[in-house]
Design a protein around this motif. Structure first.
Motif, PDB file in Angstrom:
ATOM      1  N   MET A   1       0.838  -1.194   0.000  1.00 53.13           N
ATOM      2  CA  MET A   1       0.000   0.000   0.000  1.00 53.13           C
ATOM      3  C   MET A   1       0.877   1.249   0.000  1.00 53.13           C
ATOM      4  N   ASN A   2       0.530   2.235  -0.815  1.00 51.78           N
ATOM      5  CA  ASN A   2       1.233   3.520  -0.828  1.00 51.78           C
ATOM      6  C   ASN A   2       0.502   4.484   0.088  1.00 51.78           C
ATOM      7  N   ILE A   3       1.195   4.948   1.103  1.00 52.60           N
ATOM      8  CA  ILE A   3       0.592   5.809   2.117  1.00 52.60           C
ATOM      9  C   ILE A   3       1.171   7.207   1.980  1.00 52.60           C
ATOM     10  N   LEU A   4       0.287   8.191   1.874  1.00 54.86           N
ATOM     11  CA  LEU A   4       0.707   9.587   1.839  1.00 54.86           C
ATOM     12  C   LEU A   4       0.420  10.206   3.201  1.00 54.86           C
ATOM     13  N   MET A   5       1.465  10.645   3.888  1.00 55.85           N
ATOM     14  CA  MET A   5       1.315  11.329   5.168  1.00 55.85           C
ATOM     15  C   MET A   5       1.495  12.829   4.979  1.00 55.85           C
ATOM     16  N   LEU A   6       0.679  13.608   5.664  1.00 59.56           N
ATOM     17  CA  LEU A   6       0.756  15.064   5.633  1.00 59.56           C
ATOM     18  C   LEU A   6       1.005  15.561   7.046  1.00 59.56           C
ATOM     19  N   VAL A   7       2.006  16.425   7.228  1.00 53.44           N
ATOM     20  CA  VAL A   7       2.272  16.979   8.552  1.00 53.44           C
ATOM     21  C   VAL A   7       2.991  18.314   8.410  1.00 53.44           C
ATOM     22  N   ILE A   8       2.558  19.312   9.174  1.00 56.18           N
ATOM     23  CA  ILE A   8       3.217  20.623   9.111  1.00 56.18           C
ATOM     24  C   ILE A   8       4.258  20.711  10.226  1.00 56.18           C
ATOM     25  N   THR A   9       5.262  19.838  10.126  1.00 59.87           N
ATOM     26  CA  THR A   9       6.416  19.880  11.019  1.00 59.87           C
ATOM     27  C   THR A   9       7.649  19.575  10.180  1.00 59.87           C
ATOM     28  N   THR A  10       8.797  19.620  10.819  1.00 60.16           N
ATOM     29  CA  THR A  10      10.040  19.303  10.124  1.00 60.16           C
ATOM     30  C   THR A  10      10.228  17.808   9.911  1.00 60.16           C
ATOM     31  N   VAL A  11       9.345  16.986  10.442  1.00 56.45           N
ATOM     32  CA  VAL A  11       9.383  15.525  10.344  1.00 56.45           C
ATOM     33  C   VAL A  11      10.573  14.961  11.119  1.00 56.45           C
ATOM     34  N   ALA A  12      11.750  15.477  10.883  1.00 55.29           N
ATOM     35  CA  ALA A  12      12.970  14.924  11.476  1.00 55.29           C
ATOM     36  C   ALA A  12      12.879  14.819  12.993  1.00 55.29           C
ATOM     37  N   PHE A  92      -0.328  28.177   7.244  1.00 53.35           N
ATOM     38  CA  PHE A  92      -0.937  26.867   7.010  1.00 53.35           C
ATOM     39  C   PHE A  92      -1.545  26.795   5.611  1.00 53.35           C
ATOM     40  N   ALA A  93      -2.217  27.877   5.199  1.00 54.01           N
ATOM     41  CA  ALA A  93      -2.838  27.899   3.878  1.00 54.01           C
ATOM     42  C   ALA A  93      -1.785  27.808   2.772  1.00 54.01           C
ATOM     43  N   ALA A  94      -0.685  28.542   2.933  1.00 51.33           N
ATOM     44  CA  ALA A  94       0.381  28.499   1.934  1.00 51.33           C
ATOM     45  C   ALA A  94       0.991  27.105   1.853  1.00 51.33           C
ATOM     46  N   TRP A  95       1.199  26.497   3.026  1.00 47.98           N
ATOM     47  CA  TRP A  95       1.720  25.126   3.029  1.00 47.98           C
ATOM     48  C   TRP A  95       0.745  24.191   2.326  1.00 47.98           C
ATOM     49  N   GLY A  96      -0.549  24.349   2.589  1.00 43.41           N
ATOM     50  CA  GLY A  96      -1.542  23.484   1.978  1.00 43.41           C
ATOM     51  C   GLY A  96      -1.531  23.562   0.465  1.00 43.41           C
ATOM     52  N   ARG A  97      -1.385  24.768  -0.072  1.00 43.23           N
ATOM     53  CA  ARG A  97      -1.344  24.910  -1.533  1.00 43.23           C
ATOM     54  C   ARG A  97      -0.118  24.203  -2.115  1.00 43.23           C
ATOM     55  N   ALA A  99       1.679  21.812  -0.656  1.00 45.61           N
ATOM     56  CA  ALA A  99       1.604  20.375  -0.398  1.00 45.61           C
ATOM     57  C   ALA A  99       0.649  19.694  -1.366  1.00 45.61           C
ATOM     58  N   ARG A 100      -0.441  20.371  -1.727  1.00 45.16           N
ATOM     59  CA  ARG A 100      -1.388  19.805  -2.688  1.00 45.16           C
ATOM     60  C   ARG A 100      -0.707  19.579  -4.047  1.00 45.16           C
ATOM     61  N   THR A 101       0.070  20.551  -4.506  1.00 48.35           N
ATOM     62  CA  THR A 101       0.790  20.403  -5.768  1.00 48.35           C
ATOM     63  C   THR A 101       1.730  19.209  -5.716  1.00 48.35           C
ATOM     64  N   ASP A 102       2.440  19.080  -4.588  1.00 51.91           N
ATOM     65  CA  ASP A 102       3.351  17.948  -4.395  1.00 51.91           C
ATOM     66  C   ASP A 102       2.571  16.633  -4.424  1.00 51.91           C
ATOM     67  N   ALA A 103       1.458  16.582  -3.686  1.00 49.21           N
ATOM     68  CA  ALA A 103       0.703  15.337  -3.553  1.00 49.21           C
ATOM     69  C   ALA A 103       0.108  14.867  -4.875  1.00 49.21           C
ATOM     70  N   LEU A 104      -0.344  15.804  -5.702  1.00 48.09           N
ATOM     71  CA  LEU A 104      -1.017  15.427  -6.940  1.00 48.09           C
ATOM     72  C   LEU A 104      -0.075  14.736  -7.925  1.00 48.09           C
ATOM     73  N   ALA A 105       1.216  14.888  -7.721  1.00 53.30           N
ATOM     74  CA  ALA A 105       2.186  14.227  -8.592  1.00 53.30           C
ATOM     75  C   ALA A 105       2.511  12.813  -8.117  1.00 53.30           C
ATOM     76  N   THR A 118      -3.766  19.805   8.737  1.00 54.62           N
ATOM     77  CA  THR A 118      -3.644  19.106   7.451  1.00 54.62           C
ATOM     78  C   THR A 118      -4.943  18.401   7.058  1.00 54.62           C
ATOM     79  N   LEU A 119      -5.963  18.466   7.915  1.00 53.69           N
ATOM     80  CA  LEU A 119      -7.167  17.653   7.708  1.00 53.69           C
ATOM     81  C   LEU A 119      -7.937  18.057   6.459  1.00 53.69           C
ATOM     82  N   GLU A 120      -8.116  19.368   6.221  1.00 56.65           N
ATOM     83  CA  GLU A 120      -8.889  19.786   5.053  1.00 56.65           C
ATOM     84  C   GLU A 120      -8.219  19.334   3.754  1.00 56.65           C
ATOM     85  N   LEU A 121      -6.903  19.507   3.667  1.00 54.76           N
ATOM     86  CA  LEU A 121      -6.189  19.035   2.478  1.00 54.76           C
ATOM     87  C   LEU A 121      -6.289  17.516   2.367  1.00 54.76           C
TER      88      LEU A 121
END
Length: 390
Positions: A1-12, A92-97, A99-105, A118-121
């Motif tokens: 399964m390919n899982i896409l995770m969204l998070v507004i943090t540095t992840v690291a 948050f809105a700027a990140w969402g825009r 991140a959406r471009t990234d995700a669609l690819a 990240t819930l709305e996106l």
């Protein structure tokens, strides 16, 4: 399964996200995480890929050293208080825009949205691709501390959106029973599963011997308002025979104004280094205020970090945190905001040290990531399979 995770943090440095992603990857899934301001030199775990959109806040530069800032003048503090909610919403809105471009690819079979921002996106992407949505809320979003001017209209809208989109999710995950119960009661959700912020059992610092008697106490976590830092500093002045250390990322403005007294302040350290520090000193400070509903319900990962390191805790006597400490007798409790009570709790923990050490060891199997990883994997095994035929 390919899982896409969204998070507004540095992840690291987001241990929950990394731990969940690693567990899912080890089970054979591919996990891609879209984060924010991810360090370029950070290497994700095997089976996990990461992309980064967005950067740091205008109020604090990314990577600013702990204590490296100065206290803002009054007019700047007032501007920060007034503008911070608007700035965050815009960020948050700027990140969402982006991140959406990234995700669609990308190709993905499930969207895993971490926290409300990240819930709305996540819901939008899941609907468009007709895949399941997993909503992973790390706290009770509507009950969290609010820094900056009050925004009741925005808060009401967020609660409404969370209720509606969370109901659409195939599963909702959260960090403890207190938050889970609040979500069930508030939104009438029946699909909430608890995956605690536990740590894998065992520590790379196991060769660091525990002291026969504690030599100090360590607070390991974010150094910021509503964490009882002032109570810790005041108690440290009374605990002259013990070293008290704060270690972790800091709100630079807050830290610049803090009278640190005898407390040593360190920047963020790798988890294994924190384990070693906890074991050398012998006690962990697991503290937060009871001002906000989220604090009363929270299960801070500092508690589970202490269990992994094998040391007893001195914890704030606040609802869910206190319940777990009492249930397993992991340490002692103090009244929130009361430095004298905190100092007394430290002394009690020192007096009961061998007993509390044994209790922590006994509780580790139930309070470790191996237990919670099984819950996460069962949840994913039960997700509906996306229909690719239409």
């Amino acid at each position: 399964m390919n899982i896409l995770m969204l998070v507004i943090t540095t992840v690291a440095t987001d241990t929950r996200v990394v731990r969940e992603a690693t567990t899912l990857a080890d089970a054979g899934h591919h996990v891609h995480v879209i984060g924010r301001g991810v360090p370029e030199d950070w290497t994700p775990p095997r089976g996990v890929t990461v992309s980064s959109v967005g950067g740091a806040s205008v109020f604090q530069k990314a990577g600013a050293p702990v204590g490296g800032g100065r206290r803002l003048p009054p007019h700047m503090r007032a501007a920060r208080w007034a503008l911070l909610p608007q700035h965050r919403a815009s960020a948050f809105a700027a990140w969402g825009r982006a991140a959406r471009t990234d995700a669609l690819a990308r190709t993905f079979d499930v969207v895993h949205a971490h926290d409300f921002n990240t819930l709305e996106l996540g819901a939008e992407l899941a609907r468009e691709r007709r895949v399941p949505l997993v909503y992973d809320t790390h706290e009770l979003w509507s009950g969290r501390p609010r820094v900056g001017r009050p925004t009741p209209v925005r808060a009401a809208r967020e609660a409404k959106v969370e209720g509606e989109l969370g109901a659409e999710a195939a599963a909702v995950i959260t960090v403890g029973e207190g938050v889970a119960d609040a979500l069930r009661a508030r939104y009438d959700w029946s699909h909430v599963t608890v995956v605690h912020n536990t740590f894998p059992s065992g520590t790379a610092a196991a060769d660091v011997p525990l002291p026969d008697t504690p030599t100090g106490a360590v607070y390991a976590g974010r150094i910021a308002p509503y964490r009882e830092i002032e109570a810790i500093v005041t108690a440290a002045r009374e605990l002259t025979d013990l070293d008290v250390t704060l270690v972790g990322p800091a709100d630079d403005t807050y830290l610049a104004a803090l009278d640190r007294g005898p407390v040593q302040v360190l920047g963020a350290l790798p988890v294994d280094d924190v384990d070693a520090l906890l074991r050398r000193t012998g006690l962990a400070l697991v503290t937060h205020s009871d001002r906000w509903e989220n604090h009363r319900l929270a299960m801070p990962n500092k508690l589970f970090h202490a269990v992994r390191a094998g040391v007893p805790v001195i914890a704030t006597d606040v609802r869910e945190l206190a319940r777990v400490v009492r249930q397993h007798d992991l340490g002692t409790l103090y009244r929130p905001g009361d430095a004298a009570s905190l100092a007394a709790a430290v002394r009690e923990a020192r007096d009961r040290y061998p007993e509390l050490l044994a209790n922590v060891r006994a509780a580790e199997p139930l309070l470790s990531w191996e237990h919670d990883a099984e819950t996460l994997l069962r949840l994913y095994a039960d997700l509906p399979v996306p229909d690719r035929t239409s």
